[in-house]
Design an enzyme around this catalytic site. Structure first.
Site, short mmCIF file in Angstrom:
data_model
loop_
_atom_site.label_atom_id
_atom_site.label_comp_id
_atom_site.label_asym_id
_atom_site.label_seq_id
_atom_site.Cartn_x
_atom_site.Cartn_y
_atom_site.Cartn_z
N GLY A 10 34.44 33.98 46.91
CA GLY A 10 34.00 33.77 45.53
C GLY A 10 32.50 33.89 45.40
N GLY A 12 30.75 33.54 41.96
CA GLY A 12 30.20 33.12 40.68
C GLY A 12 28.94 32.32 40.92
CG PHE A 42 36.21 40.87 40.95
CD1 PHE A 42 37.49 41.25 41.32
CD2 PHE A 42 35.72 41.29 39.72
CE1 PHE A 42 38.27 42.03 40.48
CE2 PHE A 42 36.48 42.08 38.88
CZ PHE A 42 37.77 42.44 39.25
CB ALA A 154 26.25 26.36 40.05
CE LYS A 210 33.96 18.38 37.28
NZ LYS A 210 32.92 19.28 36.73
CG ASN A 276 34.96 22.11 31.54
OD1 ASN A 276 35.96 22.75 31.25
ND2 ASN A 276 34.45 22.11 32.77
#
Length: 355
Positions: A10, A12, A42, A154, A210, A276
């Site tokens: 991954g 991201g 990717f 991040a 969460k 979120n």
């Protein structure tokens, strides 16, 4: 023993940030880890150039982590199977809705002695129930998998701003080369402090649940209700998270939810400014579907809370337990069923009565 070969699955912003940490520590500990760390990317075209080529020549993930230099020993690989080949430790860091496809590609190509750590914050729903991501990876690939989760936005981690995290890793075999000490050596940095514990289920659930609470906090900010209301959401959300662990994963330790970075600290951070929270706030302010906002605001990335809210709701519905989780249920109904977010005060009172 041969140095441990590590691959990050991954790329991201969170995947690239973790890969940066792993590559830094691998370079500094060449007797323990192979210096070259592979990162599965990717493949995408950025202004006509392959993203893997950009990472390998400019040492920067210009799409998902712009402005952050990556170590030269971090090698971007576009083929998933090639990236994982001969690895001793796999670090999974992809949106969890993509995980089944990734595991299917790796099935039969990963030795049972390989170990893994999941940085994925979500759960996997099946007709048989709900499975934490670490267990799902173990079941699909026949390998042991631990879990990493914490108050880790991040961009801040990538910029080397101080943060903490929790890694759950219970050594499956006393003869393993990869033990808790090795795991800490791989992930701990002066700016990224690691605490290693045994509670894989607790750490995994904290990372998934969460995000539902963070969506609720976004709703609160979208209505401009203030910090008092958001604090109430956080407190009662943590209570519901803890109850979920107690009800459905009895091996969980309550202290994981209240004392570890993966628990209360991650809830606070996510409710202050995570993906979120941003989406929940934007949904209330614009009165637009959350999936449209996700595509516009997140630069091709996913907010795990939307999927997790739906999966947890379906699981609780099958168990006849929706009434015991009014906050989780309300978040799902606000997103998918048109529930007015102004109903949250009454829902909060229900939470208090249930817990």
């Amino acid at each position: 023993m041969q140095p441990i070969k590590v691959t990050v699955i991954g790329s991201g912003n969170w995947g690239s940030a973790i890969a940066k940490i792993v590559a830094e520590n691998s370079a500094e500990n060449p007797t323990v880890f192979d210096k070259s760390v592979r990162m599965w990317v990717f493949e995408e075209l950025i202004d006509g150039e392959k993203l893997t080529a950009i990472v390998n020549t400019q040492h920067e993930n210009v799409k998902y982590l712009p402005g952050v230099k990556l170590p030269h020993n971090l090698i971007a690989v576009p083929d998933l199977v090639d990236a994982a080949a001969d690895a001793d430790l796999l670090v999974f860091n992809v949106p969890h809705q993509f995980l089944p496809r990734i595991c299917k590609q790796l099935q039969g190509k990963v030795a049972p002695t390989v170990r893994a750590v999941s940085c994925i914050k979500g759960v996997e729903l099946s007709p048989d129930g709900i499975t934490i991501i670490a267990d799902y990876i173990s079941q699909q690939l026949g390998i042991y998998c631990g879990a990493l989760s914490g108050a880790n936005l991040a961009p801040e981690v990538a910029q080397e701003k101080f943060s903490e995290t929790t890694i759950a890793y219970k050594v499956p075999d006393s003869s393993d080369q990869i033990d808790q000490k090795t795991i800490k050596l791989l992930f701990h940095r002066p700016y990224f402090h690691v605490n290693v514990i045994d509670d894989v289920a607790g750490v995994s659930l904290c990372g998934a649940l969460k995000n539902i609470v963070a969506l609720a906090s976004g709703f609160i900010d979208g209505m401009s209700w203030g910090d008092n209301a958001k604090s109430a959401i956080i407190r009662r959300g943590i209570l519901e998270m803890t109850r979920f662990g107690r009800d459905f994963f009895p091996e969980c330790e309550a202290a994981t939810f209240t004392e570890e970075s993966c628990g209360v600290a991650d809830v606070i951070t996510s409710c202050a400014g995570g993906r979120n929270h941003r989406l929940g706030k934007a949904m209330i302010e614009t009165k637009r579907p959350i999936f449209q906002l996700e595509a516009e605001l997140l630069n091709g990335q996913k907010a795990q809370g939307v999927t997790t809210a739906a999966e947890v709701h379906e699981f609780l519905k099958r168990r006849g337990a929706l009434a015991n989780y009014p906050l989780f249920t309300a978040v799902n109904d606000i997103i998918f069923n048109g529930l007015d977010s102004s109903a949250l005060p009454n829902i909060l009172e229900q939470v208090e009565k249930k817990l």
